[in-house]
Design an enzyme around this catalytic site. Structure first.
Site, PDB file in Angstrom:
ATOM      1  N   GLY A   1       0.885  -1.390  -0.031  1.00 31.58           N
ATOM      2  CA  GLY A   1      -0.111   0.174   0.059  1.00 31.58           C
ATOM      3  C   GLY A   1       0.958   1.359  -0.140  1.00 31.58           C
ATOM      4  O   GLY A   1       0.669   2.105  -0.658  1.00 31.58           O
TER       5      GLY A   1
ATOM      6  N   ASN B   1      -7.892   3.938   8.574  1.00 32.88           N
ATOM      7  CA  ASN B   1      -7.256   2.718   9.203  1.00 32.88           C
ATOM      8  C   ASN B   1      -7.283   2.770  10.783  1.00 32.88           C
ATOM      9  O   ASN B   1      -7.140   1.858  11.305  1.00 32.88           O
ATOM     10  CB  ASN B   1      -5.588   2.598   9.008  1.00 32.88           C
ATOM     11  CG  ASN B   1      -5.016   3.985   9.088  1.00 32.88           C
ATOM     12  OD1 ASN B   1      -5.199   4.785   8.326  1.00 32.88           O
ATOM     13  ND2 ASN B   1      -4.036   4.135   9.740  1.00 32.88           N
TER      14      ASN B   1
ATOM     15  N   GLN C   1      -7.911   0.062   3.736  1.00 33.45           N
ATOM     16  CA  GLN C   1      -8.536  -0.622   4.648  1.00 33.45           C
ATOM     17  C   GLN C   1      -9.845  -0.990   4.309  1.00 33.45           C
ATOM     18  O   GLN C   1     -10.629  -1.409   5.132  1.00 33.45           O
ATOM     19  CB  GLN C   1      -8.552   0.431   5.897  1.00 33.45           C
ATOM     20  CG  GLN C   1      -7.124   0.571   6.483  1.00 33.45           C
ATOM     21  CD  GLN C   1      -6.875  -0.582   7.592  1.00 33.45           C
ATOM     22  OE1 GLN C   1      -7.723  -1.585   7.811  1.00 33.45           O
ATOM     23  NE2 GLN C   1      -5.521  -0.825   7.761  1.00 33.45           N
TER      24      GLN C   1
ATOM     25  N   SER D   1      -3.660  -2.956  -0.658  1.00 34.70           N
ATOM     26  CA  SER D   1      -2.760  -3.749  -0.136  1.00 34.70           C
ATOM     27  C   SER D   1      -3.108  -5.326   0.360  1.00 34.70           C
ATOM     28  O   SER D   1      -4.088  -5.287   0.920  1.00 34.70           O
ATOM     29  CB  SER D   1      -2.021  -3.046   0.981  1.00 34.70           C
ATOM     30  OG  SER D   1      -1.110  -3.806   1.744  1.00 34.70           O
TER      31      SER D   1
ATOM     32  N   HIS E   1      -2.027  -7.634   2.441  1.00 32.82           N
ATOM     33  CA  HIS E   1      -2.023  -8.244   3.555  1.00 32.82           C
ATOM     34  C   HIS E   1      -3.127  -7.537   4.580  1.00 32.82           C
ATOM     35  O   HIS E   1      -3.450  -8.055   5.725  1.00 32.82           O
ATOM     36  CB  HIS E   1      -0.603  -8.056   4.322  1.00 32.82           C
ATOM     37  CG  HIS E   1      -0.342  -6.567   4.904  1.00 32.82           C
ATOM     38  ND1 HIS E   1      -0.426  -6.173   6.022  1.00 32.82           N
ATOM     39  CD2 HIS E   1       0.150  -5.406   4.183  1.00 32.82           C
ATOM     40  CE1 HIS E   1       0.148  -4.966   6.355  1.00 32.82           C
ATOM     41  NE2 HIS E   1       0.063  -4.433   5.069  1.00 32.82           N
TER      42      HIS E   1
ATOM     43  N   THR F   1      11.531  -7.283 -10.833  1.00 39.36           N
ATOM     44  CA  THR F   1      11.112  -8.539 -11.014  1.00 39.36           C
ATOM     45  C   THR F   1       9.916  -8.853 -10.425  1.00 39.36           C
ATOM     46  O   THR F   1       9.615  -8.406  -9.216  1.00 39.36           O
ATOM     47  CB  THR F   1      12.274  -9.375 -10.389  1.00 39.36           C
ATOM     48  OG1 THR F   1      13.513  -9.276 -11.208  1.00 39.36           O
ATOM     49  CG2 THR F   1      11.890 -10.970 -10.739  1.00 39.36           C
TER      50      THR F   1
ATOM     51  N   CYS G   1       1.892   1.359  11.962  1.00 35.94           N
ATOM     52  CA  CYS G   1       3.145   1.983  11.646  1.00 35.94           C
ATOM     53  C   CYS G   1       3.783   3.011  12.480  1.00 35.94           C
ATOM     54  O   CYS G   1       4.846   3.382  12.651  1.00 35.94           O
ATOM     55  CB  CYS G   1       3.007   2.586  10.170  1.00 35.94           C
ATOM     56  SG  CYS G   1       1.916   1.533   9.207  1.00 35.94           S
TER      57      CYS G   1
HETATM   58  N1  PLP Z   1      -2.623   3.001   3.863  1.00 33.90           N
HETATM   59  C1  PLP Z   1      -3.558   2.460   5.085  1.00 33.90           C
HETATM   60  C2  PLP Z   1      -4.871   3.217   5.042  1.00 33.90           C
HETATM   61  C3  PLP Z   1      -3.072   1.702   5.831  1.00 33.90           C
HETATM   62  O1  PLP Z   1      -3.846   1.045   6.679  1.00 33.90           O
HETATM   63  C4  PLP Z   1      -1.766   1.120   5.482  1.00 33.90           C
HETATM   64  C5  PLP Z   1      -1.199  -0.123   6.202  1.00 33.90           C
HETATM   65  O2  PLP Z   1      -1.339  -0.005   7.468  1.00 33.90           O
HETATM   66  C6  PLP Z   1      -1.039   1.372   4.458  1.00 33.90           C
HETATM   67  C7  PLP Z   1      -1.662   2.440   3.472  1.00 33.90           C
HETATM   68  C8  PLP Z   1       0.417   0.847   3.803  1.00 33.90           C
HETATM   69  O3  PLP Z   1       0.187  -0.226   3.317  1.00 33.90           O
HETATM   70  P1  PLP Z   1       1.510  -1.439   3.251  1.00 33.90           P
HETATM   71  O4  PLP Z   1       1.355  -1.849   4.902  1.00 33.90           O
HETATM   72  O5  PLP Z   1       1.021  -2.488   2.534  1.00 33.90           O
HETATM   73  O6  PLP Z   1       2.658  -0.386   2.922  1.00 33.90           O
END
Ligand code: PLP
Length: 374
Positions: A71, A143, A173, A193, A195, A231, A319
């Site tokens: 993401g 998020n 999200q 994203s 995951h 790649t 994060c």
């Molecule tokens: N954007 C939002 C709203 C997110 O919640 C997150 C991850 O917590 C990201 C972007 C970043 O995604 P990634 O963890 O795949 O880099």
């Protein structure tokens, strides 16, 4: 000891469909998807198939999908890619993930405020726009507090006030909970994203609608039609597609089931007599978000006690966790520093069960009571 994983907004457990789909590409089918021989061609065919699945899930054409490392890179490619082509200006909402917020502010971007639910102030947005604006970035769902933005209304204002501006939405999200194909149909650029919906970490995608010209940020072998070199992460891309298909197939059932679990959890904790308060209007949230705060309780201490009790939760975006600064999202919503630092996010996901909620219904009030003991 029973464990309740209530941190799906940080990352989700991999779906079995994704793991099964990925395994062969980590073992006997390891070819580089850009080569000529049969192993490579097989890998390329798998990437092409995955591209179709992901495109369909996002309401895009296969050629509009750019696979990324997640993401963050998808957001960055959107913002930096437009900025480098046009010279800006760019703007975003105050509650964006740092992947968007930092990408915008690093380019002198303006930040538009939100109300107490975290919904962008549409009047302030209109005032901030002029015909020179090159990009507006507003997330589909937040998020931290789960608030869904009125993206169609935002798009109308942008089209009227800044007709040349591209609209980017971070749907990272939103994807597990909303039909992103419909909800983000008005956006020119859409980031997801894997995951966050049962796929692997380290793979994502950006929808780049046909005709949108971006400056590539990763230069090299010219993969992804020169929009993102490197790649191919074949296993990751295949796993992302399998997770996306499983998510879309079960989404409406999951939303109904998880919203009930979330309501039981939130209502139960609020009724437990420990002075809990809920952040944001639940009716505006994605189904998996439960965001609570407890005056006088430090969220870091609460998270550690919850961890001892078998609950995995978080205090804002993963994060940013570990930092003692209050969350920029909560501050933008008007919470005081003390309120922001006493918050906990319990985020549910597709595998969440009644047992998880039962465990949290006991553990959260117990932990708050312990922290309030003199
Ligand atoms: N954007 C939002 C709203 C997110 O919640 C997150 C991850 O917590 C990201 C972007 C970043 O995604 P990634 O963890 O795949 O880099």
């Amino acid at each position: 000891m029973p464990v309740a994983y209530l941190d799906h907004a940080a990352t989700t457990p991999p779906r079995p469909e994704a793991v099964d789909a990925m395994l062969p590409w980590y073992t006997e089918r390891f070819g580089n998807a850009s080569g000529v021989h049969s192993l490579s061609r097989r890998a390329r065919a798998a990437v092409d198939e995955a591209r179709e699945v992901v495109a369909q899930a996002l309401g895009a054409r296969p050629g509009e999908i750019v696979f990324t490392s997640g993401g963050t890179e998808a957001d960055s490619l959107a913002i930096a890619g437009v900025y480098d082509r046009t010279g800006g200006p760019v703007l975003c909402s105050a509650v964006e993930h740092h992947a968007v917020l930092h990408a915008c502010t690093a380019r002198g971007g303006r930040v538009v405020g939100v109300d107490s639910n975290g919904v962008i102030d549409l009047d302030e947005l209109a005032d901030a726009l002029d015909p020179a604006v090159a990009l507006v970035s507003v997330m589909l769902a937040n998020n931290e507090v789960g608030t869904v933005q009125p993206l169609d209304d935002i798009a109308s204002i942008v089209r009227e006030r800044a007709p040349k501006a591209l609209l980017h939405t971070d749907a990272v999200q939103a994807f597990p909970w909303l039909d992103v194909a419909a909800a983000a149909a008005c956006a020119d650029l859409v980031a997801v994203s894997a995951h966050k919906f049962g796929g692997p970490q380290g793979v994502g995608a950006l929808v780049v609608r046909e005709g949108v010209d971006l400056a590539p940020q990763v230069l090299g072998g010219g993969q992804e039609r020169d929009r993102r070199s490197g790649t191919y992460n074949v296993a990751g891309i295949v796993g992302m597609a399998a997770a996306a298909a499983a998510t879309v197939a079960s989404r409406s059932d999951t939303v109904t089931r998880v919203a009930q679990l979330r309501d039981r959890l939130a209502d139960g904790v609020l009724a437990a007599g420990v002075g809990g308060r809920e952040t944001g209007d639940r009716a505006r949230k994605i189904a998996g978000n439960c965001h609570l705060r407890f005056d006088g309780v430090e969220s870091e201490a609460l998270l550690l006690l919850l961890d001892d009790a078998g609950i995995c939760a978080s205090a804002g975006s993963a994060c940013a966790s570990g930092a003692l600064d209050p969350s920029h999202v909560l501050v933008a919503m008007g919470l005081s520093r003390a309120e922001a630092l006493s918050s906990v996010r319990l985020s549910l996901g597709w595998p969440t069960t009644d047992d998880d909620v039962d465990l949290a219904l006991k553990a959260v009030p117990d932990a708050v009571r312990r922290l309030r003991e003199p």
